[in-house]
Write a protein that holds these residues in place. Structure first.
Motif, mmCIF file in Angstrom:
data_model
loop_
_atom_site.group_PDB
_atom_site.id
_atom_site.type_symbol
_atom_site.label_atom_id
_atom_site.label_comp_id
_atom_site.label_asym_id
_atom_site.label_seq_id
_atom_site.Cartn_x
_atom_site.Cartn_y
_atom_site.Cartn_z
ATOM 1 N N ASP A 98 -5.481 1.250 -1.414
ATOM 2 C CA ASP A 98 -4.530 0.341 -0.935
ATOM 3 C C ASP A 98 -3.826 -0.289 -2.218
ATOM 4 O O ASP A 98 -4.194 -0.189 -3.186
ATOM 5 C CB ASP A 98 -4.970 -0.630 -0.024
ATOM 6 C CG ASP A 98 -5.632 -0.272 1.264
ATOM 7 O OD1 ASP A 98 -5.410 0.958 1.449
ATOM 8 O OD2 ASP A 98 -6.149 -1.101 1.755
ATOM 9 N N LEU B 251 -0.021 -2.086 -3.606
ATOM 10 C CA LEU B 251 1.299 -3.141 -3.733
ATOM 11 C C LEU B 251 2.363 -2.675 -4.486
ATOM 12 O O LEU B 251 1.974 -2.576 -5.713
ATOM 13 C CB LEU B 251 0.953 -4.688 -3.729
ATOM 14 C CG LEU B 251 1.884 -5.669 -3.789
ATOM 15 C CD1 LEU B 251 2.476 -5.836 -2.501
ATOM 16 C CD2 LEU B 251 1.440 -6.813 -4.534
ATOM 17 N N THR C 196 5.550 -2.430 5.500
ATOM 18 C CA THR C 196 4.092 -1.918 5.004
ATOM 19 C C THR C 196 4.044 -0.513 5.562
ATOM 20 O O THR C 196 4.373 -0.362 6.871
ATOM 21 C CB THR C 196 3.035 -2.899 5.664
ATOM 22 O OG1 THR C 196 3.343 -3.978 5.274
ATOM 23 C CG2 THR C 196 1.556 -2.451 5.428
ATOM 24 N N VAL D 41 -3.184 1.655 3.207
ATOM 25 C CA VAL D 41 -2.134 0.592 3.509
ATOM 26 C C VAL D 41 -1.186 0.373 2.121
ATOM 27 O O VAL D 41 -1.852 0.330 0.954
ATOM 28 C CB VAL D 41 -2.961 -0.751 3.860
ATOM 29 C CG1 VAL D 41 -1.540 -1.924 3.952
ATOM 30 C CG2 VAL D 41 -3.920 -0.637 5.163
ATOM 31 N N THR E 142 1.584 -1.482 0.801
ATOM 32 C CA THR E 142 2.571 -2.888 1.020
ATOM 33 C C THR E 142 3.616 -2.669 -0.050
ATOM 34 O O THR E 142 3.655 -2.458 -1.299
ATOM 35 C CB THR E 142 1.873 -3.888 0.770
ATOM 36 O OG1 THR E 142 0.695 -4.048 1.653
ATOM 37 C CG2 THR E 142 2.662 -5.339 1.028
#
Length: 245
Positions: free
Chosen positions: A21, A23, A63, A83, A85
């Motif tokens: 995941d 960011l 997201t 995921v 973000t």
């Protein structure tokens, strides 16, 4: 007799590596890493990717739920979700700003608006705040004009234009008496400052201060009067008593 052995593949592939995941900034590209998988019965695996996007609180925030599905030739499948973000934490950049300026008090104030760019949104909001700083007189002042540009996520950039307003034009008399030629035994009196009327490009006549601040005799019968206005700019009126012999 003959023995029949049926071999079936009922075991789904195993994902051996999966991108983590992450960011990222809204200005960055969405990563395109693909997982790796292995299967005990076949090396021919098929990958499928499906993205589901969930909006955030503003345009630059969202997201991405990226689901990878790997399938072997027998239809056995395994899926996993990554995921991603995305956030907008970068303020807009002002690409052009009106320059500081000096202008006359009777000129219109500039109305130029800066321009800005943002890596995540075209919907930018501008605001303007003017702070006035008085000068040495009523016709002079400085405006500190601050422009603020904000993106939909609340990231903001500000810049200030300095506008200096000056009064460089002296007032003029409206009813000053004309030059006269007088015999030496009949020299007229000088005008009373209280009877004079002035006009100014930046102030009302009622705000002008007309007073005699000096009188110098230039030769016989010549008087020299100096008057000042509200901004301390001096102008000169010469009132000649031209002696006729």
């Amino acid at each position: 007799g003959a023995q029949t052995i049926h071999v079936e593949d009922v075991i789904a592939p195993v994902i051996s590596w999966m991108p983590t995941d992450s960011l990222i900034s809204c200005e960055d590209s969405i990563p395109d890493d693909v997982p790796e998988a292995m299967d005990g019965c076949s090396a021919s695996l098929t990958w499928n990717q499906e993205d589901t996007i969930e909006d955030g609180m503003c345009e630059g925030n969202y997201t991405v739920f990226r689901t990878f599905t790997v399938t072997d030739p027998c239809g056995n499948a395994t899926d996993t979700t990554r995921v991603i973000t995305v956030v907008d934490e970068i303020a807009p950049t002002i690409s052009w700003m009106p320059a500081d300026t000096i202008l006359s008090c009777d000129a219109a104030l500039p109305e130029d608006i800066p321009t800005a760019v943002d890596g995540c949104s075209e919907d930018l909001d501008w605001s303007q705040t003017d702070v006035y700083q008085p000068g040495d007189c009523s016709g002079e002042y400085t405006i500190l004009r601050t422009f603020t540009v904000m993106d939909p996520c609340g990231n903001a950039t500000a810049a200030t234009q300095v506008i200096e307003v000056v009064d460089n034009t002296p007032p003029a008399f409206v009813n000053f008496p004309p030059q006269v030629n007088s015999p030496c035994n009949n020299v007229p009196d000088a005008p009373d400052p209280e009877d004079l009327v002035g006009a100014d490009n930046c102030s009302q006549a009622s705000n002008l201060v007309i007073e005699q601040t000096g009188q110098v005799t230039i030769g016989e019968g010549c008087n020299y009067y100096i008057f000042t206005n509200h901004c301390f700019y001096m102008f000169i009126i010469i009132f000649f008593h031209h002696i006729q012999n």
